[in-house]
Design a protein around this motif. Structure first.
Motif: not given
Length: 188
Positions: A66-86
């Motif tokens: 299941a997913h909503v909003g920004m994808t991992s690829a989109e987050a990677a494209g925004r670089g340091a402006g997005v933090r990804t937590l798992t």
């Protein structure tokens, strides 16, 4: 404990990424239900815009995705402006009790404001769990709000609190970490 026969998805495993990519191929766009929005605006005197829609999706496989909003690829494209937590489900007590440790939950957070931008869940009940981050994204809430939300214990939805706590820990500066460590050592 229930025995689980579902395949274990490993975070970052190329085969698992290919599997998830087949569920939602690159370049796939979520259909926009503009007609529903037009009706809502007409009958309820709203001013909603199609850009404001937050539409989750779920694929009912085992485990579900299941997913909503920004994808991992989109987050990677925004670089340091997005933090990804798992957080893997093997760290969620209810998932362990139910024998459903396979999978993970992941959030993408605006690094400056802390606002939740996207979420993905790969788990047995992912479709039922995506509602909370959908609401958080829709209401433009921060990941800290996930941390502040009280969840029944034990429940698999506690993964959202764990992700909120992980976000809160990233906000501690070196001085705050040192003070907190000293307080914890005094109490031990």
């Amino acid at each position: 404990m229930k025995a689980s026969h579902a395949p274990r998805l490993l975070d970052g495993d190329p085969h698992d990424l290919a599997l998830v990519g087949q569920v939602r191929p690159p370049g796939w766009k979520n259909p926009t239900p503009a007609g529903r929005l037009v009706l809502r605006n007409a009958f309820f005197f709203g001013r909603g815009r199609a850009n404001d829609l937050v539409i989750p999706w779920a694929t009912y496989t085992d485990p579900e995705v299941a997913h909503v909003g920004m994808t991992s690829a989109e987050a990677a494209g925004r670089g340091a402006g997005v933090r990804t937590l798992t957080v893997p489900f093997e760290e969620v007590d209810r998932a362990v009790l139910d024998g459903e440790e396979e999978g993970f939950a992941r959030i993408h957070v605006d690094a400056r404001s802390g606002r939740l931008l996207g979420a993905t869940v790969v788990a047995r009940h992912a479709g039922e769990m995506i509602g909370e981050p959908t609401l958080a994204i829709r209401r433009r809430l921060s990941a800290a709000e996930l941390s502040a939300t009280i969840h029944p214990y034990p429940s698999q939805a506690e993964v959202w609190r764990k992700l909120g706590d992980a976000w809160q820990r990233t906000r501690l500066g070196p001085r705050a970490k040192a003070v907190l460590s000293r307080i914890i050592s005094w109490r031990s």
